[in-house]
Structure formats: structure tokens, C-alpha cells
Design a protein around this motif. Structure first.
Motif, PDB file in Angstrom:
ATOM      1  N   TYR A  89      41.736  37.647  41.967  1.00  0.00           N
ATOM      2  CA  TYR A  89      40.978  38.687  41.684  1.00  0.00           C
ATOM      3  C   TYR A  89      39.985  38.985  42.662  1.00  0.00           C
ATOM      4  O   TYR A  89      39.537  40.213  43.290  1.00  0.00           O
ATOM      5  CB  TYR A  89      40.788  38.992  40.138  1.00  0.00           C
ATOM      6  CG  TYR A  89      41.844  39.430  39.225  1.00  0.00           C
ATOM      7  CD1 TYR A  89      42.314  40.745  39.313  1.00  0.00           C
ATOM      8  CD2 TYR A  89      42.463  38.631  38.578  1.00  0.00           C
ATOM      9  CE1 TYR A  89      43.284  41.233  38.565  1.00  0.00           C
ATOM     10  CE2 TYR A  89      43.442  38.895  37.635  1.00  0.00           C
ATOM     11  CZ  TYR A  89      43.956  40.211  37.630  1.00  0.00           C
ATOM     12  OH  TYR A  89      45.136  40.541  36.828  1.00  0.00           O
ATOM     13  N   ARG A  90      39.057  37.924  42.466  1.00  0.00           N
ATOM     14  CA  ARG A  90      37.916  38.345  43.617  1.00  0.00           C
ATOM     15  C   ARG A  90      38.459  38.343  44.977  1.00  0.00           C
ATOM     16  O   ARG A  90      37.777  39.105  45.691  1.00  0.00           O
ATOM     17  CB  ARG A  90      37.058  36.778  43.426  1.00  0.00           C
ATOM     18  CG  ARG A  90      36.140  36.484  42.380  1.00  0.00           C
ATOM     19  CD  ARG A  90      34.889  36.254  42.843  1.00  0.00           C
ATOM     20  NE  ARG A  90      33.905  36.174  41.501  1.00  0.00           N
ATOM     21  CZ  ARG A  90      33.842  35.440  40.567  1.00  0.00           C
ATOM     22  NH1 ARG A  90      34.467  34.222  40.942  1.00  0.00           N
ATOM     23  NH2 ARG A  90      32.921  35.427  39.646  1.00  0.00           N
ATOM     24  N   GLU A  91      39.460  37.779  45.542  1.00  0.00           N
ATOM     25  CA  GLU A  91      39.712  37.951  46.855  1.00  0.00           C
ATOM     26  C   GLU A  91      40.247  39.138  47.142  1.00  0.00           C
ATOM     27  O   GLU A  91      40.162  39.766  48.206  1.00  0.00           O
ATOM     28  CB  GLU A  91      40.918  36.962  46.951  1.00  0.00           C
ATOM     29  CG  GLU A  91      41.352  36.295  48.551  1.00  0.00           C
ATOM     30  CD  GLU A  91      42.582  35.274  48.774  1.00  0.00           C
ATOM     31  OE1 GLU A  91      43.282  35.625  49.105  1.00  0.00           O
ATOM     32  OE2 GLU A  91      42.230  34.283  47.825  1.00  0.00           O
ATOM     33  N   LYS A  92      41.216  39.707  46.110  1.00  0.00           N
ATOM     34  CA  LYS A  92      41.894  41.016  46.331  1.00  0.00           C
ATOM     35  C   LYS A  92      40.917  42.171  46.377  1.00  0.00           C
ATOM     36  O   LYS A  92      40.845  42.888  46.933  1.00  0.00           O
ATOM     37  CB  LYS A  92      43.093  41.341  45.291  1.00  0.00           C
ATOM     38  CG  LYS A  92      44.400  40.248  45.775  1.00  0.00           C
ATOM     39  CD  LYS A  92      45.192  40.691  44.689  1.00  0.00           C
ATOM     40  CE  LYS A  92      46.327  39.590  44.804  1.00  0.00           C
ATOM     41  NZ  LYS A  92      47.074  39.603  43.417  1.00  0.00           N
ATOM     42  N   GLN A 123      42.822  29.096  30.460  1.00  0.00           N
ATOM     43  CA  GLN A 123      43.226  28.307  31.754  1.00  0.00           C
ATOM     44  C   GLN A 123      43.844  29.605  32.611  1.00  0.00           C
ATOM     45  O   GLN A 123      43.516  29.640  33.706  1.00  0.00           O
ATOM     46  CB  GLN A 123      44.294  27.516  31.184  1.00  0.00           C
ATOM     47  CG  GLN A 123      43.213  26.076  31.040  1.00  0.00           C
ATOM     48  CD  GLN A 123      44.281  25.092  30.726  1.00  0.00           C
ATOM     49  OE1 GLN A 123      45.577  24.770  30.904  1.00  0.00           O
ATOM     50  NE2 GLN A 123      43.565  23.835  30.007  1.00  0.00           N
ATOM     51  N   SER A 124      44.840  30.578  31.861  1.00  0.00           N
ATOM     52  CA  SER A 124      45.405  31.600  32.481  1.00  0.00           C
ATOM     53  C   SER A 124      44.555  32.350  33.451  1.00  0.00           C
ATOM     54  O   SER A 124      44.459  32.880  34.537  1.00  0.00           O
ATOM     55  CB  SER A 124      46.188  32.252  31.728  1.00  0.00           C
ATOM     56  OG  SER A 124      46.887  33.245  32.294  1.00  0.00           O
ATOM     57  N   LEU A 125      43.273  32.723  32.462  1.00  0.00           N
ATOM     58  CA  LEU A 125      42.067  33.658  33.076  1.00  0.00           C
ATOM     59  C   LEU A 125      41.471  33.136  34.305  1.00  0.00           C
ATOM     60  O   LEU A 125      41.339  33.609  34.921  1.00  0.00           O
ATOM     61  CB  LEU A 125      41.147  34.104  31.623  1.00  0.00           C
ATOM     62  CG  LEU A 125      41.341  35.183  31.055  1.00  0.00           C
ATOM     63  CD1 LEU A 125      40.182  35.264  29.766  1.00  0.00           C
ATOM     64  CD2 LEU A 125      41.116  36.258  32.063  1.00  0.00           C
ATOM     65  N   VAL A 126      41.094  31.736  33.964  1.00  0.00           N
ATOM     66  CA  VAL A 126      40.289  31.140  34.813  1.00  0.00           C
ATOM     67  C   VAL A 126      41.127  30.918  36.412  1.00  0.00           C
ATOM     68  O   VAL A 126      40.535  31.191  37.194  1.00  0.00           O
ATOM     69  CB  VAL A 126      39.891  29.525  34.348  1.00  0.00           C
ATOM     70  CG1 VAL A 126      39.321  28.757  35.538  1.00  0.00           C
ATOM     71  CG2 VAL A 126      38.902  29.637  33.339  1.00  0.00           C
ATOM     72  N   SER A 127      42.459  30.618  36.169  1.00  0.00           N
ATOM     73  CA  SER A 127      43.024  30.588  37.319  1.00  0.00           C
ATOM     74  C   SER A 127      43.407  31.979  38.163  1.00  0.00           C
ATOM     75  O   SER A 127      43.667  31.656  39.139  1.00  0.00           O
ATOM     76  CB  SER A 127      44.565  29.759  36.991  1.00  0.00           C
ATOM     77  OG  SER A 127      45.388  30.694  36.263  1.00  0.00           O
TER      78      SER A 127
END
Lengths: 273, 181
Positions: B119-122, B110-114
Motif C-alpha cells: 500500500y505504501r509503495e502504490k 499478519q495479513s495486514l502487516v504483510s
């Protein structure tokens, strides 16, 4: 000698059962802390390497190995057993519960992932009991304040859980419980089949949980026979979440708060009615 | 007039501490606020501020699976699953040590998914995700699991399924690159 007319002591005894089970469970799974395990300290220490955190924690780093943590859990079992023989308000009892609290705090540094609401409730209760029962300094009034704090946190937990479900479309439409029960992580095959056979039960169960959790804090104010309805509901709710979802630790952590709710209800009732 | 005895001072101090703790708990039930973030990540070293929103607003509806495969020379092994999502026994209502592994994996995933969207945005890709703690936890566990040969390359896959609802097909959450282990 242990006195069962002492509410704080009853809170501690109920909680101790859950803590003992939970600690023995950690002992059984202690390999998760090995260098090859999911919670290996080699990796988990990354969380504590920021700026000013590490100097304070460094002395404890050696503890987070399999032998170190196994020893910590064994000592915790002994402390819990010792608390059955020494009352909370005695000096020995207070030292035992303080060491128990310390062991919980230490372990929390490495169990950041994998701990749940029952662990937090247990920690919250233990720390409150330590603070409010300190020999020579704690007064009866402070012990009462501690019980108020535990009861308010318990009611807050139910109310927040209820409101969060109320604003959720999945809970309101009655699909949430079926979906959770259908997972192997928190569900069961029998419960899934039952809910597939009786779809109306989904809606009933979802709304039952939403309503009862949201209005749970009323148990602090209502006359005791009505307040008892909430506690009986809570008992059944936690029993079934233990049976169906395997959340055994929640049962003991939340049952431990009920004597405090009883205490606050009686204090308020005597003033109101 | 209130007499400042040690007992009275101690009582006052502890009452203030408990009041602050209760207030912080209320404030932290609102996940997205700055205050909540500050208390959780800057002050709450021991995870003492609970989040009481159990299974809401979005209940966990999926089982997570962690699979891996090895690359040796030019061949790939079959995908193997780490034994985590075991079925519970009759006594799980009382004694349930297996829940810890499941909860750890569930928390980590859940931590990874959230964190994937940020990460994609940055950065426009997920390369930096490999430096995040949850990714390293998964990689570390996978790297040491049933390692047959020295110096092989291992890839892991995080997948999710809907447990007993067989009509739903499992889906991929994350496919790692090959890591030398």
C-alpha cells in the motif's frame, strides 16, 4: 460392524476424535460468527463478492449466522458419532462421511481466518476417504491409492516444515523455539523459564526438529523398526506441541496419517527387502 | 488390455485428481511464485491446498494486542484491550477453544502487516488499507466491542509484545483514524 484391521477405518477413527473436539470447540466459540464477532459473515462475505464467485455460493449464505453454524456444528457432531457405528465402506458410512466432508467445506468458506494446518490436513484426509471409498465404484486398489496419498502428504508436510526451518537463521541458531515459547499465544511460562535456565536445550530442540522433520519421509522406505522411530518421535513431538503450545488439533490430524504411513511402509518394504 | 469398466474409469479419474492435488501442494509450498499465487487465489476456493511451512522460516515471536479508545465531544477515554491473548489452562492440550480467537487475530494482523508495504509503495500512504478485508474485520470487531454510547468515534491500535520476555517493550503496529461507530 467396524473392523480395526481396515487401515482406512483406523485413519478415520483417529481423525474423528480430533474433529469432534475441534467441532465442540467451535460450538463453544460460536459467538465469533455473530454479527458482532471477529468472523461475522457481514464482513467475511467480502471475500466472496468477486466476479463469478457469488452466484454459486449464494444458497449457502443464510447458513453463516450463529444459529445456522451452531446447527451445522451439531449435525457434524452427530455425523462423527454415527461414523463410529457404520463402517466407511458401507453405504450409510459413506453417506455420513460425505455429509461430514460437505460440512467441513461449507464451514471453510467462513473460517478463512483462524483455520490452521490441522484443519487442512483433516479436510484432506476426509475428502480422500470419500473419493476412495465410494460404494459400488471404489476398488481395493483405489483405497490403497488413497492411503498412499495421505501418507505422501504427511511426509511432504514434515519435509517442507523441516526444510523451511533449515533455511531459517533463527532456527539454525537455536533461538526460534525459545522465542515462540515465550509468546502467550503459542508458548508457556514454564517452558520459557526452563529454556532460560538451560540455554543448550534451545539449540538441541531446534536442531532435533529440523533434522527429524527434514528426513521424516525416510519412514516410508526404512525397515519398519527404523521407520517406527520416526513415528514415535512424531507422537512425542505432537504431544508436546499440544501440551506446551495448545495445538491439540494437530495431534489428532497428524496421528491419523500414521496408519497410512504404516501401510505404505509395509507395501514398500515387502518389495525392497 | 485395460477394460474400461465404470470402476476402472472411476479409479483413473480419482488417481489423476489426487496426483494433481499432490502436485499443486508441492508447487504451492513456494509462496512467491506466480503459479502458487494463481492456484491459491484463483482455484483453491475451499483452502484445500495447504502451506506446510509451520513456524518457519520466521516463527511468530510476538503476541498481538488489539486496543481501542473512544472520543466523545473533546475528551478521549483510556485505551482498552480486547480480551484475546488469554493464558491457557491446564486442559488446553486436550480442549482449547480459545486458540481460535488468537489465531484469527494473528492471521488478520499478519495479513495486514504483510500488505502495508505494498500500500505504501502504490499510494505513498495507508489510506487504501482501510478498504482491505483484514482492516475491516478488525474495525468491525472493535466497533461492536463494549460500545457504551451511540454515535461515538472509535480509534483502534494494533500492538505487539514479546509475551513472557518482559525486557522487551510492546511496540505499535498500526494506529487507525477515528471511525464513527
Amino acid at each position: 460392524m467396524i473392523l480395526f484391521n481396515n487401515i482406512s477405518q483406523i485413519v478415520l477413527i483417529i481423525l474423528s476424535v480430533g474433529l469432534l473436539i475441534s467441532t465442540l470447540e467451535y460450538l463453544k466459540k460460536v459467538q465469533i460468527f455473530s454479527t458482532k464477532g471477529l468472523l461475522s459473515w457481514n464482513v467475511m462475505q467480502l471475500k466472496w463478492t468477486k466476479e463469478n464467485q457469488s452466484p454459486l455460493l449464494k444458497p449457502f449464505f443464510k447458513l453463516f449466522s450463529v444459529p445456522g453454524l451452531a446447527m451445522l456444528f451439531l449435525i457434524r457432531c452427530l455425523l462423527i458419532t454415527g461414523l463410529l457405528f457404520f463402517p466407511l465402506q458401507s453405504t450409510v458410512g459413506w453417506v455420513l462421511i460425505s455429509l461430514l466432508g460437505l460440512s467441513l467445506l461449507l464451514a471453510s468458506l467462513v473460517t478463512h481466518y483462524g483455520s490452521d494446518g490441522s484443519d487442512q490436513m483433516s479436510m484432506l484426509i476426509i475428502i480422500t476417504l470419500i473419493l476412495c471409498n465410494m460404494p459400488a465404484l471404489a476398488s481395493n486398489k483405489l483405497r490403497d491409492i488413497g492411503l498412499w496419498f495421505i501418507a505422501l502428504q504427511a511426509c511432504l508436510s514434515y519435509a517442507v516444515a523441516g526444510i523451511a526451518k533449515l533455511v531459517s537463521a533463527e532456527w539454525r541458531s537455536g533461538t526460534a523455539i525459545k522465542d515462540v515459547f515465550s509468546t502467550k499465544t503459542y508458548g508457556s511460562k514454564k517452558a520459557t523459564l526452563f529454556l532460560q535456565k538451560y540455554p543448550a536445550a534451545n539449540l538441541f530442540l531446534c536442531w532435533n526438529v529440523i533434522i527429524m522433520e527434514t528426513i521424516f519421509p525416510l519412514c516410508l522406505f526404512l525397515p519398519w523398526p527404523f521407520a517406527l522411530i520416526f513415528l514415535v518421535w512424531g507422537f512425542i513431538f505432537h504431544f508436546f506441541t499440544a501440551v506446551i503450545m495448545g495445538l491439540n488439533a494437530f495431534f489428532w490430524a497428524f496421528m491419523a496419517t500414521y496408519p497410512a504411513i504404516y501401510f505404505v511402509n509395509h507395501q514398500i518394504s515387502w518389495n525392497l527387502f | 488390455m485395460l477394460k474400461l469398466t465404470p470402476t476402472a474409469i472411476y479409479e483413473l479419474v480419482i488417481t489423476v485428481i489426487l496426483a494433481c492435488w499432490f502436485l499443486a501442494t508441492i508447487l504451492c509450498q513456494f509462496k512467491e511464485t506466480g503459479v502458487s499465487w494463481f492456484i491459491r487465489y484463483k482455484i483453491d476456493l475451499f483452502n484445500l491446498i495447504p502451506l506446510w511451512t509451520f513456524f518457519a522460516p520466521h516463527p511468530g515471536k510476538r503476541d498481538y494486542h488489539l486496543l481501542f479508545r473512544d472520543k466523545t465531544d473533546d475528551s478521549y477515554t483510556e485505551w482498552h484491550e480486547m480480551d484475546i491473548t488469554e493464558e491457557r489452562t491446564f486442559w488446553s492440550w486436550l480442549w482449547n477453544p480459545e486458540k481460535r480467537d488468537k489465531k484469527i487475530l494473528s492471521d488478520v494482523v499478519q495479513s495486514l502487516v504483510s500488505s502495508i508495504p505494498s500500500y505504501r509503495e502504490k499510494t505513498g500512504n495507508l489510506n487504501l488499507l482501510m478498504f482491505s478485508t483484514p482492516y475491516i474485520i478488525v474495525l468491525h470487531a472493535v466497533s461492536h466491542y463494549k460500545k457504551h454510547t451511540e454515535n461515538c468515534y472509535r480509534q483502534f491500535m494494533l500492538a505487539e509484545s514479546a509475551g513472557y520476555q518482559k525486557e522487551t517493550t510492546p511496540s505499535l503496529i498500526l494506529l487507525s483514524v477515528f471511525h464513527q461507530i
